[in-house]
Design a protein around this motif. Structure first.
Motif, PDB file in Angstrom:
ATOM      1  N   ILE A 220       0.842  -1.202   0.000  1.00  0.00           N
ATOM      2  CA  ILE A 220       0.000   0.000   0.000  1.00  0.00           C
ATOM      3  C   ILE A 220       0.878   1.252   0.000  1.00  0.00           C
ATOM      4  O   ILE A 220       0.565   2.251  -0.655  1.00  0.00           O
ATOM      5  CB  ILE A 220      -0.945   0.006   1.214  1.00  0.00           C
ATOM      6  CG1 ILE A 220      -1.843  -1.228   1.201  1.00  0.00           C
ATOM      7  CG2 ILE A 220      -1.812   1.270   1.206  1.00  0.00           C
ATOM      8  CD1 ILE A 220      -2.663  -1.414   2.462  1.00  0.00           C
ATOM      9  N   MET A 221       1.991   1.198   0.710  1.00  0.00           N
ATOM     10  CA  MET A 221       2.941   2.304   0.700  1.00  0.00           C
ATOM     11  C   MET A 221       3.403   2.619  -0.723  1.00  0.00           C
ATOM     12  O   MET A 221       3.432   3.785  -1.151  1.00  0.00           O
ATOM     13  CB  MET A 221       4.145   1.946   1.569  1.00  0.00           C
ATOM     14  CG  MET A 221       5.347   2.863   1.406  1.00  0.00           C
ATOM     15  SD  MET A 221       6.884   2.021   1.896  1.00  0.00           S
ATOM     16  CE  MET A 221       8.116   3.204   1.352  1.00  0.00           C
ATOM     17  N   VAL A 222       3.748   1.567  -1.473  1.00  0.00           N
ATOM     18  CA  VAL A 222       4.204   1.754  -2.856  1.00  0.00           C
ATOM     19  C   VAL A 222       3.082   2.345  -3.714  1.00  0.00           C
ATOM     20  O   VAL A 222       3.316   3.231  -4.546  1.00  0.00           O
ATOM     21  CB  VAL A 222       4.692   0.412  -3.439  1.00  0.00           C
ATOM     22  CG1 VAL A 222       4.904   0.519  -4.949  1.00  0.00           C
ATOM     23  CG2 VAL A 222       5.980  -0.029  -2.755  1.00  0.00           C
ATOM     24  N   VAL A 223       1.856   1.885  -3.518  1.00  0.00           N
ATOM     25  CA  VAL A 223       0.713   2.418  -4.264  1.00  0.00           C
ATOM     26  C   VAL A 223       0.585   3.924  -4.025  1.00  0.00           C
ATOM     27  O   VAL A 223       0.353   4.701  -4.965  1.00  0.00           O
ATOM     28  CB  VAL A 223      -0.596   1.700  -3.858  1.00  0.00           C
ATOM     29  CG1 VAL A 223      -1.813   2.425  -4.450  1.00  0.00           C
ATOM     30  CG2 VAL A 223      -0.568   0.244  -4.310  1.00  0.00           C
ATOM     31  N   LEU A 237      12.439  10.738 -13.302  1.00  0.00           N
ATOM     32  CA  LEU A 237      13.486  10.591 -12.305  1.00  0.00           C
ATOM     33  C   LEU A 237      12.897  10.101 -10.975  1.00  0.00           C
ATOM     34  O   LEU A 237      13.469   9.214 -10.320  1.00  0.00           O
ATOM     35  CB  LEU A 237      14.220  11.922 -12.113  1.00  0.00           C
ATOM     36  CG  LEU A 237      15.584  11.871 -11.407  1.00  0.00           C
ATOM     37  CD1 LEU A 237      16.511  10.873 -12.083  1.00  0.00           C
ATOM     38  CD2 LEU A 237      16.216  13.259 -11.379  1.00  0.00           C
ATOM     39  N   TYR A 238      11.780  10.662 -10.582  1.00  0.00           N
ATOM     40  CA  TYR A 238      11.091  10.187  -9.383  1.00  0.00           C
ATOM     41  C   TYR A 238      10.673   8.732  -9.558  1.00  0.00           C
ATOM     42  O   TYR A 238      10.850   7.913  -8.642  1.00  0.00           O
ATOM     43  CB  TYR A 238       9.854  11.057  -9.121  1.00  0.00           C
ATOM     44  CG  TYR A 238       8.955  10.548  -8.016  1.00  0.00           C
ATOM     45  CD1 TYR A 238       9.197  10.857  -6.681  1.00  0.00           C
ATOM     46  CD2 TYR A 238       7.837   9.753  -8.314  1.00  0.00           C
ATOM     47  CE1 TYR A 238       8.372  10.393  -5.668  1.00  0.00           C
ATOM     48  CE2 TYR A 238       7.006   9.282  -7.307  1.00  0.00           C
ATOM     49  CZ  TYR A 238       7.274   9.600  -5.991  1.00  0.00           C
ATOM     50  OH  TYR A 238       6.445   9.130  -4.991  1.00  0.00           O
ATOM     51  N   ILE A 239      10.144   8.393 -10.731  1.00  0.00           N
ATOM     52  CA  ILE A 239       9.710   7.021 -11.001  1.00  0.00           C
ATOM     53  C   ILE A 239      10.885   6.058 -10.884  1.00  0.00           C
ATOM     54  O   ILE A 239      10.763   4.954 -10.333  1.00  0.00           O
ATOM     55  CB  ILE A 239       9.055   6.927 -12.395  1.00  0.00           C
ATOM     56  CG1 ILE A 239       7.767   7.757 -12.421  1.00  0.00           C
ATOM     57  CG2 ILE A 239       8.754   5.473 -12.761  1.00  0.00           C
ATOM     58  CD1 ILE A 239       7.158   7.910 -13.802  1.00  0.00           C
ATOM     59  N   THR A 240      12.051   6.479 -11.380  1.00  0.00           N
ATOM     60  CA  THR A 240      13.254   5.644 -11.266  1.00  0.00           C
ATOM     61  C   THR A 240      13.593   5.379  -9.796  1.00  0.00           C
ATOM     62  O   THR A 240      13.923   4.246  -9.414  1.00  0.00           O
ATOM     63  CB  THR A 240      14.453   6.337 -11.951  1.00  0.00           C
ATOM     64  OG1 THR A 240      14.141   6.566 -13.332  1.00  0.00           O
ATOM     65  CG2 THR A 240      15.705   5.467 -11.838  1.00  0.00           C
ATOM     66  N   GLY A 241      13.499   6.420  -8.978  1.00  0.00           N
ATOM     67  CA  GLY A 241      13.762   6.258  -7.556  1.00  0.00           C
ATOM     68  C   GLY A 241      12.791   5.298  -6.894  1.00  0.00           C
ATOM     69  O   GLY A 241      13.180   4.482  -6.047  1.00  0.00           O
ATOM     70  N   ILE A 242      11.518   5.379  -7.283  1.00  0.00           N
ATOM     71  CA  ILE A 242      10.505   4.493  -6.711  1.00  0.00           C
ATOM     72  C   ILE A 242      10.757   3.046  -7.125  1.00  0.00           C
ATOM     73  O   ILE A 242      10.596   2.122  -6.321  1.00  0.00           O
ATOM     74  CB  ILE A 242       9.088   4.936  -7.132  1.00  0.00           C
ATOM     75  CG1 ILE A 242       8.813   6.346  -6.626  1.00  0.00           C
ATOM     76  CG2 ILE A 242       8.037   3.966  -6.597  1.00  0.00           C
ATOM     77  CD1 ILE A 242       9.092   6.556  -5.155  1.00  0.00           C
ATOM     78  N   ILE A 243      11.179   2.837  -8.369  1.00  0.00           N
ATOM     79  CA  ILE A 243      11.504   1.481  -8.824  1.00  0.00           C
ATOM     80  C   ILE A 243      12.653   0.909  -7.991  1.00  0.00           C
ATOM     81  O   ILE A 243      12.614  -0.249  -7.558  1.00  0.00           O
ATOM     82  CB  ILE A 243      11.859   1.480 -10.324  1.00  0.00           C
ATOM     83  CG1 ILE A 243      10.613   1.790 -11.164  1.00  0.00           C
ATOM     84  CG2 ILE A 243      12.461   0.133 -10.737  1.00  0.00           C
ATOM     85  CD1 ILE A 243      10.895   1.999 -12.637  1.00  0.00           C
ATOM     86  N   ALA A 245      13.452   1.820  -4.963  1.00  0.00           N
ATOM     87  CA  ALA A 245      12.925   1.600  -3.611  1.00  0.00           C
ATOM     88  C   ALA A 245      12.131   0.301  -3.552  1.00  0.00           C
ATOM     89  O   ALA A 245      12.228  -0.445  -2.566  1.00  0.00           O
ATOM     90  CB  ALA A 245      12.048   2.778  -3.198  1.00  0.00           C
ATOM     91  N   ILE A 246      11.371   0.002  -4.593  1.00  0.00           N
ATOM     92  CA  ILE A 246      10.603  -1.243  -4.640  1.00  0.00           C
ATOM     93  C   ILE A 246      11.536  -2.451  -4.642  1.00  0.00           C
ATOM     94  O   ILE A 246      11.304  -3.438  -3.928  1.00  0.00           O
ATOM     95  CB  ILE A 246       9.693  -1.266  -5.886  1.00  0.00           C
ATOM     96  CG1 ILE A 246       8.577  -0.220  -5.741  1.00  0.00           C
ATOM     97  CG2 ILE A 246       9.086  -2.651  -6.096  1.00  0.00           C
ATOM     98  CD1 ILE A 246       7.772  -0.019  -7.016  1.00  0.00           C
ATOM     99  N   HIS A 253      12.260  -8.084   2.179  1.00  0.00           N
ATOM    100  CA  HIS A 253      11.355  -9.184   2.516  1.00  0.00           C
ATOM    101  C   HIS A 253      11.953 -10.540   2.134  1.00  0.00           C
ATOM    102  O   HIS A 253      11.593 -11.558   2.724  1.00  0.00           O
ATOM    103  CB  HIS A 253      10.005  -8.972   1.826  1.00  0.00           C
ATOM    104  CG  HIS A 253       9.180  -7.897   2.475  1.00  0.00           C
ATOM    105  ND1 HIS A 253       8.301  -8.151   3.503  1.00  0.00           N
ATOM    106  CD2 HIS A 253       9.127  -6.559   2.255  1.00  0.00           C
ATOM    107  CE1 HIS A 253       7.730  -7.021   3.883  1.00  0.00           C
ATOM    108  NE2 HIS A 253       8.214  -6.042   3.149  1.00  0.00           N
ATOM    109  N   LYS A 254      12.874 -10.537   1.181  1.00  0.00           N
ATOM    110  CA  LYS A 254      13.488 -11.789   0.743  1.00  0.00           C
ATOM    111  C   LYS A 254      14.480 -12.314   1.773  1.00  0.00           C
ATOM    112  O   LYS A 254      14.592 -13.541   1.979  1.00  0.00           O
ATOM    113  CB  LYS A 254      14.200 -11.569  -0.596  1.00  0.00           C
ATOM    114  CG  LYS A 254      14.852 -12.800  -1.196  1.00  0.00           C
ATOM    115  CD  LYS A 254      13.806 -13.772  -1.721  1.00  0.00           C
ATOM    116  CE  LYS A 254      14.473 -14.923  -2.461  1.00  0.00           C
ATOM    117  NZ  LYS A 254      13.483 -15.935  -2.930  1.00  0.00           N
ATOM    118  N   ILE A 255      15.210 -11.413   2.450  1.00  0.00           N
ATOM    119  CA  ILE A 255      16.306 -11.863   3.305  1.00  0.00           C
ATOM    120  C   ILE A 255      15.890 -12.059   4.760  1.00  0.00           C
ATOM    121  O   ILE A 255      16.719 -12.413   5.602  1.00  0.00           O
ATOM    122  CB  ILE A 255      17.492 -10.881   3.246  1.00  0.00           C
ATOM    123  CG1 ILE A 255      17.121  -9.536   3.900  1.00  0.00           C
ATOM    124  CG2 ILE A 255      17.979 -10.699   1.823  1.00  0.00           C
ATOM    125  CD1 ILE A 255      18.294  -8.596   4.028  1.00  0.00           C
TER     126      ILE A 255
END
Length: 291
Positions: A220-223, A237-243, A245-246, A253-255
């Motif tokens: 939900i945070m990412v949304v 540029l913002y979108i790149t940062g969000i990618i 961050a995702i 969550h993987k580790i």
């Protein structure tokens, strides 16, 4: 020299006590909020008093939490090394530290504008009351996130002295993000929390379900981060940062491995400090370079 050494030692102990390095969780979002509210850099006066208010509030709240939790910390093998259980600092002197920091916060709020001053006692109540929430609700993780969400909201108020929609979106993002990784970190204490009658999402719902809830909060945070794109007219540029961050959140969550404390510290703290800085730099880059 001996006096200077003792002063330096005390400063180091208090810095460790309040985990000063964890300012990186709230400060980047406060800076983003200030920049957007001011439509550029706010005045040095607002930046200075805003930063002082933020530091005073979080230092006071963290120190107060250590005093309130000192008995549980002493009984929990994971936290028994902390300063109060080991008697490196005394409760009375830490409470004095709390009062001083809250006084600094109120003074700094008053130097910003009347709205910040009026809201400062409410903010102190909220950030202090978090320390008791694990005693009666498993929503304590969300309450922690809610209190830290006051950073970007308060930063907006510091600049404008007015309510607005954007800072509450930023605040909600911070709340969900903090709550998610606090659940992850709290998963190490499932058995201890259950034995002491303390409330947490992992102890109430089990490890797997707790981690699923954490992942859901981060989703939900990412949304909401994506929702800011049309609201703030953000670009690639913002979108790149969000990618990025995702990808970091997915790595977090993987580790996860509650039995491995070093890995849990990386997942809960180190990676999230990187996430906040990635979001900050790419958001500011988007604003100043592409406007």
């Amino acid at each position: 020299m001996e006096v200077a050494r003792k002063i330096g030692s005390k400063i180091r102990l208090y810095s460790e006590l309040v985990m000063f390095s964890h300012t990186l969780f709230s400060l980047p979002f406060a800076i983003i909020s200030m920049i957007w509210a001011a439509e550029g850099f706010p005045s040095w006066r607002v930046m200075l008093w805003g930063l002082i208010a933020l530091i005073g509030a979080r230092n006071g709240a963290n120190a107060f939490n250590r005093v309130v939790d000192r008995v549980f910390d002493a009984q929990n093998p994971r936290t028994a090394h902390r300063h109060l259980p080991r008697k490196l600092l005394e409760s009375k002197e830490v409470l004095v530290f709390v009062v001083i920091n809250y006084a600094i916060f109120i003074f700094a709020a008053g130097m910003l504008n009347p709205l910040c001053l009026i809201l400062s006692p409410i903010a102190i109540f909220l950030i202090s009351s978090y320390s008791y929430t694990k005693r009666f609700t498993y929503l304590s993780h969300l309450y922690l996130g809610f209190t830290i969400a006051s950073a970007p909201i308060g930063a907006w108020f510091a600049v404008t002295g007015q309510f607005a929609f954007t800072p509450f979106i930023l605040g909600t993002i911070v709340m969900l993000w903090i709550a998610g990784f606090d659940i992850i970190y709290g998963s190490q204490d499932i058995d201890f929390d259950r034995s002491q009658g303390l409330w947490s999402i992992p102890s109430a719902f089990g490890l797997k379900n707790g981690l699923r809830i954490a992942a859901g909060l981060h989703f939900i945070m990412v949304v909401l981060l994506i929702a800011l794109i049309p609201i703030r007219h953000l670009s690639w540029l913002y979108i790149t940062g969000i990618i990025l961050a995702i990808l970091l959140l997915m790595t977090e969550h993987k580790i996860i491995k509650p039995s491995n404390r070093k890995r849990m510290n990386v997942a809960s703290y180190n990676l999230n400090q990187v996430i906040s800085m990635v979001i900050l730099f790419f958001t500011l880059g988007d604003y100043f370079l592409l406007k």
